[in-house]
Design a protein around this motif. Structure first.
Motif, PDB file in Angstrom:
ATOM      1  N   UNK A   1       1.253  -0.124  11.882  1.00 36.19           N
ATOM      2  CA  UNK A   1       0.818   0.292  10.932  1.00 36.19           C
ATOM      3  C   UNK A   1      -0.543   1.734  10.660  1.00 36.19           C
ATOM      4  N   UNK A   2      -0.841   1.366  11.781  1.00 38.78           N
ATOM      5  CA  UNK A   2      -2.322   2.671  11.586  1.00 38.78           C
ATOM      6  C   UNK A   2      -0.802   4.328  12.117  1.00 38.78           C
ATOM      7  N   UNK A   3       0.180   4.109  13.071  1.00 35.93           N
ATOM      8  CA  UNK A   3       1.092   4.878  13.267  1.00 35.93           C
ATOM      9  C   UNK A   3       1.642   5.150  12.027  1.00 35.93           C
ATOM     10  N   UNK A   4       1.392   4.561  10.058  1.00 38.69           N
ATOM     11  CA  UNK A   4       1.870   4.961   9.490  1.00 38.69           C
ATOM     12  C   UNK A   4       1.491   5.458   8.589  1.00 38.69           C
ATOM     13  N   UNK A   5      -0.133   5.781   8.805  1.00 38.41           N
ATOM     14  CA  UNK A   5      -1.172   6.928   8.729  1.00 38.41           C
ATOM     15  C   UNK A   5      -1.762   6.226   7.668  1.00 38.41           C
ATOM     16  N   UNK A   6      -1.993   4.340   7.771  1.00 37.09           N
ATOM     17  CA  UNK A   6      -2.800   3.561   6.969  1.00 37.09           C
ATOM     18  C   UNK A   6      -3.992   2.807   7.676  1.00 37.09           C
ATOM     19  N   UNK A   7      -5.591   3.377   7.043  1.00 36.11           N
ATOM     20  CA  UNK A   7      -6.435   2.836   7.899  1.00 36.11           C
ATOM     21  C   UNK A   7      -6.706   1.505   8.216  1.00 36.11           C
TER      22      UNK A   7
ATOM     23  N   UNK B   1       0.863  -0.853  -0.019  1.00 30.58           N
ATOM     24  CA  UNK B   1       0.007  -0.204  -0.139  1.00 30.58           C
ATOM     25  C   UNK B   1       0.748   1.325  -0.244  1.00 30.58           C
ATOM     26  N   UNK B   2       1.778   1.388   0.407  1.00 27.36           N
ATOM     27  CA  UNK B   2       2.987   3.146   1.277  1.00 27.36           C
ATOM     28  C   UNK B   2       3.581   2.815  -0.140  1.00 27.36           C
TER      29      UNK B   2
ATOM     30  N   UNK C   1       1.916   2.820  -3.128  1.00 26.99           N
ATOM     31  CA  UNK C   1       1.400   3.416  -3.965  1.00 26.99           C
ATOM     32  C   UNK C   1       1.350   4.855  -3.984  1.00 26.99           C
ATOM     33  N   UNK C   2       0.307   5.498  -4.953  1.00 21.74           N
ATOM     34  CA  UNK C   2       1.058   6.773  -5.221  1.00 21.74           C
ATOM     35  C   UNK C   2      -0.135   7.920  -4.670  1.00 21.74           C
ATOM     36  N   UNK C   3      -0.716   7.553  -3.596  1.00 19.99           N
ATOM     37  CA  UNK C   3      -1.891   8.464  -3.644  1.00 19.99           C
ATOM     38  C   UNK C   3      -1.613   8.840  -2.227  1.00 19.99           C
ATOM     39  N   UNK C   4      -2.934  10.324  -1.054  1.00 15.60           N
ATOM     40  CA  UNK C   4      -2.568  10.434  -0.224  1.00 15.60           C
ATOM     41  C   UNK C   4      -3.552   9.834   0.796  1.00 15.60           C
ATOM     42  N   UNK C   5      -4.003   8.361   0.589  1.00 13.78           N
ATOM     43  CA  UNK C   5      -5.230   7.754   2.269  1.00 13.78           C
ATOM     44  C   UNK C   5      -5.021   6.485   1.431  1.00 13.78           C
ATOM     45  N   UNK C   6      -4.674   5.452   2.131  1.00 13.83           N
ATOM     46  CA  UNK C   6      -4.775   4.138   2.127  1.00 13.83           C
ATOM     47  C   UNK C   6      -5.612   3.652   3.434  1.00 13.83           C
TER      48      UNK C   6
END
Length: 569
Positions: free
Chosen positions: A519-525, A476-477, A479-484
């Motif tokens: 994983x949550x701490x890395x900004x992934x929901x 997921x990281x 991928x060039x997107x703002x939200x994951x």
């Protein structure tokens, strides 16, 4: 409210209550699961009866009051002082705990009128329920009720209703000579926990002796209708209560994991592999699976286009896209100043930011391909296929991944360990297999045949969840997107018999909890989708669904609401 709707309500309530507890107490590791407070993964027991709620409670104000009461406990109760004075007798201990909670609500909440109003309203609601229950009809019940209301009123200064005063009058008058001194002292010492605790313990022991005498009298009278244990059901810790709805996934702390400073170990990665799931299915069989999926989905009449519009509204976000020129307000456009000199009446000389709403989102669905999931494969295939198609139509980048093991009972990794003399603490002891059903750069229409490999039963063996979540999040990281968003679909806790045999039952589970937090701490929901099981032990945001019943459109909308929890505006 059905099980799924209640699960959504509980999930959002837990998030808000957890935030309230962290804000009041300053404990950053506090969070709620199903209305219960945890510090990291350790349950905080609740003995005060008015802070215990029934499993089917659907009133947010009650949950918020419980959160406020427990936050005061974390903020202003010294656990060392509490334990030093705590009585050994079970009944006395329960009463002592209640007296301490009353002290906190009288003193610690003084600077927060909203918090104080919440906890007082919760106590009054509990007292009202007790007053109208069958428990109040016994001498035990009226004695207990009198003591608790009297202590609460004296320490907090809260007024009792006329009906309550009339109900308690005779019992309170009879007890005044025996416990009046303690009641007076509790009010006077409420700002000193140590002194208060000594008096509270003495009072609790006196009341406990009175209750024991009443119970002995009941036994001599052979009153079969009175069950003393039932009287204290309102005082027992919630761990003893059965819960309605879905079962909760078992969890616990691994002794081996803790001994190695939460360091996860792998004996060998020599046999680990990542492969296309469709490569393990014959083409003719794959086409047969696809046809079956299409027939199953057609029979459900699910509005994929409508679901796609819902996902688009959920995931879209405003983005700047150049300028709008020739506007009557905004930022002065320097390029048309000469036009202003020539035509002083011209007003369209400004420019504005052009903002459009786009979907800049990636969603990965990670499927647990352990043996117990086989029975759900057919309905799961329709569920996952519909989600992938609707998300793709909404402009979301999607992946469907899976995880299993290359063999049962450790396979070649176990044999290598045995040949090397069975060294201690080998960690994960199996060969893992990560599966690609649909990759991010492949559209649903091109991957629809590969997705059908979900129905191949031979793929389903055992599961090492933590490493799979780590692998999926790393993809997921990239991928060039703002939200994951990562959706983990599972029906239980991690299970690999070889690894559990050489470690302990919760080795893989402890690693999964660690990976999810990171994983949550890395900004992934991260979201857990439990198949007939509540996965809140591992995923702070989760939803349990029942695949024993036919898939209904409501299931998809409940999933959308769950995803919306991580994308509030």
């Amino acid at each position: 409210m059905n099980d799924i709707a209640h699960s959504i309500f509980q999930q959002h309530t837990d998030e808000l209550c957890g935030a309230a507890v962290r804000a009041i107490s300053g404990c950053s590791n506090a969070h709620f699961r199903k209305g219960r407070l945890y510090l990291n993964d350790n349950l905080v027991p609740v003995l005060a009866p008015h802070l215990r709620l029934e499993p089917d409670n659907q009133r947010f104000r009650d949950f918020r009051a419980v959160a406020d009461g427990l936050a005061l406990r974390l903020l202003a109760c010294d656990p060392v002082i509490y334990e030093q004075a705590c009585p050994q007798d079970e009944t006395a201990r329960l009463l002592y705990d209640f007296f301490e909670q009353v002290r906190l609500e009288a003193t610690a909440a003084a600077d927060w009128p909203g918090v104080r109003a919440n906890v007082q309203a919760r106590f009054r609601a509990w007292a009202e329920a007790f007053q109208h229950s069958a428990l109040i009809e016994s001498s035990l019940g009226i004695l207990l009720f009198t003591v608790m209301l009297t202590v609460w009123s004296r320490v907090t200064g809260g007024a009792l209703s006329e009906a309550q005063q009339d109900l308690l009058e005779a019992t309170r008058a009879g007890m005044a000579g025996e416990i009046g001194g303690e009641l007076y002292a509790l009010r006077r010492l409420r700002h000193d926990q140590s002194a208060y605790a000594e008096v509270a313990a003495r009072l609790a022991e006196k009341v406990s002796l009175n209750l024991a005498a009443e119970m002995a009298l009941d036994r001599r009278q052979k009153d079969a209708n009175k069950n003393p244990r039932a009287l204290f059901s309102l005082l027992l810790t919630p761990d003893a209560q059965p819960e309605d709805g879905f079962d909760v996934a078992p969890f616990g702390q691994s002794r081996v994991f803790d001994q190695h400073q939460a360091s996860y170990r792998v004996f060998t990665r020599r046999y680990d592999r990542v492969e296309l799931a469709a490569s393990r299915v014959r083409l003719a069989e794959l086409r047969q699976f696809r046809q079956q999926m299409d027939e199953d989905r057609a029979s459900l009449s699910i509005g994929v286009a409508q679901l796609a519009r819902l996902f688009r509204r959920l995931f879209r976000m405003p983005q700047e896209d150049g300028w709008l020129f020739g506007q009557e307000e905004g930022i002065l456009d320097g390029r048309v100043l000469s036009q202003l000199v020539a035509s002083p009446a011209e007003t369209r000389i400004f420019r504005q930011d052009q903002v459009i709403e786009r979907v800049d989102q990636a969603v990965t669905i990670l499927l647990d391909c352990s043996g117990s999931m086989r029975t759900h494969a057919r309905r799961l295939s329709v569920l996952l296929d519909t989600l992938l198609r609707a998300l793709g139509m909404a402009g979301v980048q999607t992946e469907l991944l899976g995880f299993t093991t290359g063999a049962w009972n450790g396979g070649r990794a176990m044999k290598d360990w045995q040949r090397q003399g069975k060294p201690a603490h080998p960690g994960r002891l199996n060969e893992i297999c990560h599966l690609l059903f649909k990759q991010a750069d492949t559209s649903w229409s091109r991957a629809r045949l590969d997705i059908a490999a979900v129905l191949k039963h031979d793929l389903y063996r055992e599961g090492v969840d933590g490493e799979a979540v780590l692998w999926a999040s790393q993809r997921l990281q990239e991928q060039s997107v703002k939200r994951r968003t990562l959706i983990v679909v599972s029906d239980g806790c991690p299970m690999d018999s070889a690894t559990q045999y050489v470690n302990d039952d919760y080795y893989l589970a402890s690693h999964l909890q660690q990976v999810v937090r990171q994983t949550i701490a890395q900004g992934i929901d991260v979201v857990g989708l439990g198949v007939g099981l509540d996965l809140s032990a591992y995923y702070p945001r989760s939803l349990a669904i029942d695949l024993q019943q036919a898939l209904a459109p409501a299931v998809f909308y409940d999933i959308a609401r769950l995803l919306a929890g991580g994308h509030r505006r």
